[in-house]
Design an enzyme around this catalytic site. Structure first.
Site, short mmCIF file in Angstrom:
data_model
loop_
_atom_site.label_atom_id
_atom_site.label_comp_id
_atom_site.label_asym_id
_atom_site.label_seq_id
_atom_site.Cartn_x
_atom_site.Cartn_y
_atom_site.Cartn_z
N CYS A 92 -10.07 -7.89 48.90
CA CYS A 92 -9.39 -6.62 48.65
C CYS A 92 -9.26 -5.78 49.92
O CYS A 92 -8.25 -5.13 50.16
CB CYS A 92 -10.11 -5.82 47.57
SG CYS A 92 -11.73 -5.20 48.06
N HIS A 381 -14.76 -1.93 45.71
CA HIS A 381 -13.38 -2.43 45.76
C HIS A 381 -12.53 -1.50 46.61
O HIS A 381 -12.65 -0.28 46.54
CB HIS A 381 -12.82 -2.50 44.34
CG HIS A 381 -11.45 -3.10 44.25
ND1 HIS A 381 -11.14 -4.34 44.74
CD2 HIS A 381 -10.30 -2.62 43.70
CE1 HIS A 381 -9.86 -4.61 44.50
NE2 HIS A 381 -9.33 -3.58 43.88
N ASN A 403 -3.01 -1.28 43.86
CA ASN A 403 -4.06 -2.28 43.79
C ASN A 403 -3.54 -3.65 44.26
O ASN A 403 -2.34 -3.80 44.53
CB ASN A 403 -4.59 -2.38 42.35
CG ASN A 403 -5.99 -2.96 42.27
OD1 ASN A 403 -6.60 -3.29 43.29
ND2 ASN A 403 -6.51 -3.09 41.08
#
Length: 462
Positions: A92, A381, A403
């Protein structure tokens, strides 16, 4: 005789067991009886017990007063195009950093959807992390195997996770390429087995380095070991290009140019920023003193790169910089504890999403500071902060991040968080210096406080 000896041993063991069970601090029969009274089999308790027997806690704790989708209007939003997907990998941090840069390139050159190759950067990330680990083993050869630093290294030889320092150091050293030049492979999208193999080899190599007769011999051996790691990475991820041809197309699909590039010349032409000097990381960690600069040992991707260094600030100061950046159409690297109060169906992060207190008839009063101190919360994250909704008084109501879990995840690939959630579970933001007030820039002149790699804030974003 043997039978009699066995009986004596069994008797002694029984006595020792009885002694251990009644030792102060243990659960004895009297205490257990008190504990059992906590469950009375009342209709309320039986109803909850029956429900929990076949239904998830998340489903049962959904707040019925908060079922409606929140307002999706945002007063200020960065221009972006396209949603990425990290698949079954812990990259991520890399997707987020590259998404910040691609938003700039798309807007500057009026492009259609495009992505940088995450796989290209992943290749060099894993190679550099391997070298970081092996060199750290050489540096700690004189320490005993049970030393906490050596123990930590062997527990964490390599992983997908990382920080923005990985993005900046890797790109400034190796450049970037378009995704079509080095596309994803099955192993880059599904990294668990590859990581297992690399970890096993690195631990094996670590023992050999510690057994080397000298540091010079260990350094020579390390090159041989990295050669084998490089081969494994090529077989899993492909050969990273050193030169390529790329055709740039505008939003209409029309060809703008076709040229040859190296990864470095491509970055210099289309981005050209000093990622290591133009960005700073700020943190909201109420377990430590605000206004101070902290650095975490070994929290880097490249041995000769930079440790993660951050300024710890109150949340309101961080919001000021975030709002200024969004208003100027500049996305940011943002990280948080994404799993807390997360409604996957709606794609919202909201303290009102779940009512755990009513389901379990208890309270959860820990503050953000206390959650950090007890490992109950931490940054898990990274995503790209792209929008804020500001009320008439100039205060943020909600925020939105792009995202990297695909278009079908969340709200059109994005997550929306309330400002109250932002306060409690936001941790890190990477912002360009031009949006940072002078008093915060002055804080960077401090000598950083060095924290150990096992610090609660070390955990890499995945």
């Amino acid at each position: 005789m043997i039978k009699r000896t066995l009986l004596i041993v069994l008797a002694a063991t029984t006595l020792l067991g009885a002694s251990a069970q009644t030792k102060d601090g243990g659960i004895d029969a009297k205490m257990l009886e008190k504990l059992r009274k906590g469950y009375t089999a009342s209709p309320e308790q039986r109803a909850v017990k029956n429900a929990l027997a076949s239904t998830s806690i998340a489903f049962l704790s959904i707040n019925g007063d908060n079922l409606a989708m929140c307002d999706t209007h945002f007063s200020h939003r960065v221009k972006t195009k396209g949603i990425t997907d990290q698949k079954s990998s812990g990259r991520c941090w890399l997707f987020t950093g590259l998404n910040v840069l691609r938003a700039k390139m798309i807007d500057k050159y009026n492009l259609g959807e495009m992505e940088f190759s995450q796989n290209y950067c992943s290749f060099y990330d894993l190679l550099e992390k391997s070298n970081l680990f092996l060199q750290a083993i050489i540096d700690t050869r004189a320490l005993p195997l049970e030393d906490r630093k050596v123990d930590w290294l062997l527990r964490h030889p390599i992983g997908d996770g990382g920080q923005f320092t990985g993005v900046s150091n890797l790109i400034m050293k190796y450049g970037i390429v378009p995704k079509e030049v080095m596309p994803e492979t099955f192993q880059s999208n599904n990294t668990r087995h590859m990581r297992t193999i690399l970890s096993l080899k690195l631990r094996e190599f670590a023992l050999k380095l510690r057994a080397a007769k000298s540091d010079k011999a260990a350094a020579s051996l390390k090159v041989e070991q990295l050669t084998e790691i490089y081969r494994i990475l090529v077989e899993c991820l492909g050969v990273p290009p050193t030169e390529f041809e790329w055709t740039m197309r505008n939003r209409k699909g029309e060809v703008v140019s076709t040229e040859k590039y190296t990864p470095k010349s491509f970055y210099d032409k289309f981005i050209g920023e000093d990622l290591e000097g133009n960005y700073i990381m700020v943190m909201n960690d109420p377990s430590r003193e605000f206004g101070k600069v902290y650095e975490i040992e070994y929290d880097r991707h490249i041995y000769d790169g930079e440790n993660w260094l951050y300024v710890n600030l109150p949340i309101e100061r961080i919001k000021e910089m975030a709002i200024a950046s969004i208003k100027d159409n500049t996305a940011m690297y943002f990280s948080c504890d994404v799993g807390k109060f997360f409604d996957r169906k709606k794609g919202t992060l909201d303290l009102a999403n779940y009512d755990y207190e009513s389901l379990f008839r208890t309270s959860f009063p820990m503050t953000k500071r206390e959650r950090v101190q007890t490992y109950a919360s931490g940054s898990s994250h990274a995503m790209t902060l792209i929008a804020v909704d500001i009320d008439d008084a100039g205060k943020p109501r909600k925020w939105m991040v792009e995202n990297s879990w695909g278009l079908k995840s969340g709200y059109k690939g994005n997550l929306i968080m309330t400002d109250e959630w932002f306060n409690e579970y936001m941790f890190r933001l990477v912002v360009e210096r031009k949006y940072v007030p002078q008093d915060i820039l002055d804080m960077l002149k401090q000598t950083p406080t060095m924290l150990p790699p096992w610090d609660p804030m070390f955990a890499p974003e995945e």
